[in-house]
Design an enzyme around this catalytic site. Structure first.
Site, PDB file in Angstrom:
ATOM      1  CG  HIS A 107      -0.200   0.047   2.504  1.00 56.35           C
ATOM      2  ND1 HIS A 107      -0.021  -1.064   3.277  1.00 56.35           N
ATOM      3  CD2 HIS A 107       0.472   1.051   3.107  1.00 56.35           C
ATOM      4  CE1 HIS A 107       0.723  -0.725   4.316  1.00 56.35           C
ATOM      5  NE2 HIS A 107       1.038   0.533   4.236  1.00 56.35           N
ATOM      6  NE  ARG A 128      -2.135  -5.757 -11.752  1.00 56.36           N
ATOM      7  CZ  ARG A 128      -1.511  -4.657 -12.163  1.00 56.36           C
ATOM      8  NH1 ARG A 128      -1.969  -3.476 -11.788  1.00 56.36           N
ATOM      9  NH2 ARG A 128      -0.445  -4.737 -12.929  1.00 56.36           N
ATOM     10  NE  ARG A 154      -5.485 -10.010 -13.808  1.00 56.18           N
ATOM     11  CZ  ARG A 154      -4.227  -9.730 -13.483  1.00 56.18           C
ATOM     12  NH1 ARG A 154      -3.269  -9.882 -14.380  1.00 56.18           N
ATOM     13  NH2 ARG A 154      -3.916  -9.291 -12.286  1.00 56.18           N
ATOM     14  CG  ASN A 197       4.768  -8.345 -14.727  1.00 58.37           C
ATOM     15  OD1 ASN A 197       5.278  -7.764 -15.677  1.00 58.37           O
ATOM     16  ND2 ASN A 197       4.138  -7.724 -13.767  1.00 58.37           N
ATOM     17  CG  ASP A 198       2.517 -14.565 -14.001  1.00 62.50           C
ATOM     18  OD1 ASP A 198       3.409 -14.741 -13.155  1.00 62.50           O
ATOM     19  OD2 ASP A 198       1.318 -14.415 -13.700  1.00 62.50           O
ATOM     20  NE  ARG A 254       5.507 -12.383 -11.653  1.00 63.57           N
ATOM     21  CZ  ARG A 254       4.530 -11.601 -11.256  1.00 63.57           C
ATOM     22  NH1 ARG A 254       4.788 -10.398 -10.834  1.00 63.57           N
ATOM     23  NH2 ARG A 254       3.292 -12.032 -11.267  1.00 63.57           N
ATOM     24  CB  CYS A 304      -1.616  -5.510 -19.579  1.00 64.60           C
ATOM     25  SG  CYS A 304      -1.778  -7.241 -19.143  1.00 64.60           S
TER      26      CYS A 304
END
Length: 583
Positions: free
Chosen positions: A198, A305, A345, A466-467, A477, A514
């Site tokens: 956060h 997200r 998503r 990223n994935d 990662r 993205c």
């Protein structure tokens, strides 16, 4: 004192220079002792009263939120209220007092530690960061139990001093952050946190330089030390030499000039020098983030997200958000974007159970029951989310994005469930867009290598870099020991990216990126050269990427990129990619 440098995680760009202001850690060393049977109910009542007091404090903070406070702050306070209300916090420690005869503080710490361990097992980085929220709620209750003073009571109220104040803490809670609202401050340094903590999210929303995950910065930095935060690199320099200080002051002034220049590009269409239009979209976590997206000139949301709404799902007695609660969040985002498309998503979380012999997939959550696998294994929950997204599509253009698909049967099962959700809404007389586009995240190498399967069934594709990098290179990662192996310009990654973009173009299916690569200006021209026409990124990155696009000529970049895709040696690839920026 000699100058020294600390390295952490860069989460918010820019340079901050100022004096360190240390916040006392809320993680208090609490007393551990056993109580007699006759003291049990009194101890239970003491903890209940402390929880009630914190409820009142949080509600008071929420009521006093200034109108210009970042929306993220209010959202995180809501989260803390929800955590505090969860039986895992409000009831389980009471049971520990009754069963084990622990004192109230010990019982609370025991339960917080157990919940924290469960969160460590979550694969999704964003959800895993919510462990800090649970710890902060616990620490706030501990403060009431121990009668400790506010951590920010001694803050300077002088605007001049505040403007040069660097806040240094083990961690900073959203409600603590609100105590800064009447003061300006230069930046944050925290021991804890990651890209999705956060503190990182609020730092980005406030556009303030921050470095998190610094481990022991709060122990090494002294009150009033001169500190430099290099937010771009996650570097903190303590007691810099006059020469270093002057160098960073010059860089700071240069960044201010560059930002002013960038802000003029907000309404400029993203078109390359040779006239090719590029679509720039924003990634968001909360409905309120739409404002930042609009302020940056995004033409839509490329990734909403939905995990944030489900963040309470790591406990055993969790309460999932209802269909109506989800619908309202999605509707707010769609309405705020005023006719611009919003891509939502579906739930993308990982195996969220603690390691146990009965649950072998949790031994490697990245390869376990996560994202669409989790949703298909929980059909009631998934159907509820699908109905909520469909209902939001009645209020503006919505696209539905499905993460981690790898098999034809997963695609078919998902599409069947979407049709079932539509049928249920028709029966209930609820409006939705019957032609809502459905897309797939390309983030598993198997998906990138079998794209015709996806092209035949889906309306659009979104590459989650990223994935895709994590799975292709077999690199976790978030594991610091192998982080150096995580390489977005590895030849295998470039091959998968370029082939996905090319096959999508041939099949006339829109393809976007993205993941983090989309917002990295060092890679913008490389992606353009591969034929990418749609980028989605954090709003703070959008104008820098737009500037890169405006200065790019595809007729020059494209042939150079084709040559790069034939290279195999890492050094040669890195040199050629860097050379693209001079094109």
């Amino acid at each position: 004192m000699a100058s020294f440098t600390l390295h952490g995680i860069p989460v918010s760009r820019g340079i901050a220079i100022g004096r360190a202001h240390l916040l006392a850690s809320a993680a208090l060393e609490v007393k551990h002792y056993l109580i007699g049977e006759e003291q049990v109910e009194a101890e239970v009542e003491r903890l209940q009263n402390a929880i009630a007091t914190v409820h009142q404090e949080l509600q008071a903070v929420w009521r006093e939120l200034p109108q210009d406070a970042p929306a993220e702050l209010g959202a995180f306070i809501d989260v803390h209220v929800l955590i505090l209300s969860d039986p895992m916090i409000s009831e389980m420690p009471l049971e520990i007092i009754r069963e084990r005869h622990y004192n109230a503080e010990w019982a609370l710490v025991t339960q917080i530690d157990e919940l924290s361990a469960q969160f460590d097992e979550i694969e999704d980085a964003y959800l895993r960061e919510r462990k800090n929220d649970i710890q902060q709620v616990g620490e706030r209750v501990l403060k009431v139990l121990t009668g400790s003073a506010s951590t920010l009571a001694n803050l300077s109220s002088s605007p001049d001093q505040g403007a040069h104040m660097i806040v240094v803490a083990h961690d900073i809670s959203p409600s603590d952050m609100l105590q800064f609202r009447d003061r300006t401050f230069a930046g944050f340094i925290t021991d804890l946190g990651g890209q999705n903590s956060h503190t990182a999210i609020v730092a980005r929303s406030l556009d303030i330089p921050a470095a998190v995950g610094m481990y022991n910065a709060s122990a090494l930095i002294a009150q009033d030390d001169w500190v430099i935060i290099d937010g771009d690199n996650g570097v903190v320099i303590v007691d810099p030499t006059p020469m270093v200080l002057n160098q960073y002051r010059e860089r700071q002034q240069q960044l201010v000039r560059e930002r002013k220049k960038l802000s003029k590009l907000k309404k400029t269409p993203a078109v390359t020098k040779d006239g090719v239009e590029i679509t720039l979209l924003a990634n968001i976590e909360l409905p309120q983030d739409t404002q930042a997206a609009l302020d940056a000139g995004a033409v839509g949301i490329g990734l909403f997200r939905s995990e944030f709404l489900f963040m309470g799902s790591a406990g055993h007695n969790h309460r999932l958000p209802t269909e109506d609660e989800q619908f309202e969040s999605y509707r707010q985002a769609v309405a705020a974007m005023k006719g611009r498309p919003v891509t939502i998503r579906t739930l993308d979380i990982g195996a969220d159970k603690p390691i146990s012999a009965a649950d072998e997939t949790a031994l490697n959550p990245a390869l376990g029951l996560r994202a669409i696998r989790y949703c298909l294994a929980e059909p009631q929950m998934f159907m509820s989310q699908l109905r909520a997204i469909l209902r939001a599509s009645a209020y503006g253009p919505v696209k539905l994005l499905v993460p981690m698909l790898a098999h034809a049967h997963e695609i078919d099962q998902t599409l069947t469930m979407i049709e079932q959700a539509k049928a249920q809404l028709r029966e209930a007389g609820k409006k939705f867009d019957p032609l809502i586009p459905v897309g797939a995240m390309i983030e598993v190498p198997a998906a990138a290598l079998t794209l015709p399967l996806f092209a035949q069934r889906m309306d659009f594709l979104s590459i989650g870099t990223n994935d895709l990098i994590q799975y292709t290179l077999a690199v976790d990662r978030v594991d610091h020991e192998v982080a150096h192996l995580y390489n977005p310009i590895h030849p295998a990654i470039l091959y998968l990216l370029s082939s996905t973009i090319a096959i999508g173009a041939k099949a006339n299916i829109p393809v976007s990126v993205c993941g983090e690569m989309a917002g990295d200006i060092k890679l913008t021209r490389l992606l353009l050269g591969m034929g990418l026409k749609e980028f989605s990124m954090h709003p703070a990155q959008l104008l820098s990427v737009k500037q890169e696009i405006l200065n790019s000529d595809l007729s020059v970049i494209t042939p150079r990129t084709r040559k790069i895709l034939r290279l195999m040696e890492p050094a040669a690839i890195a040199e050629a990619v860097a050379g693209l920026r001079a094109a």
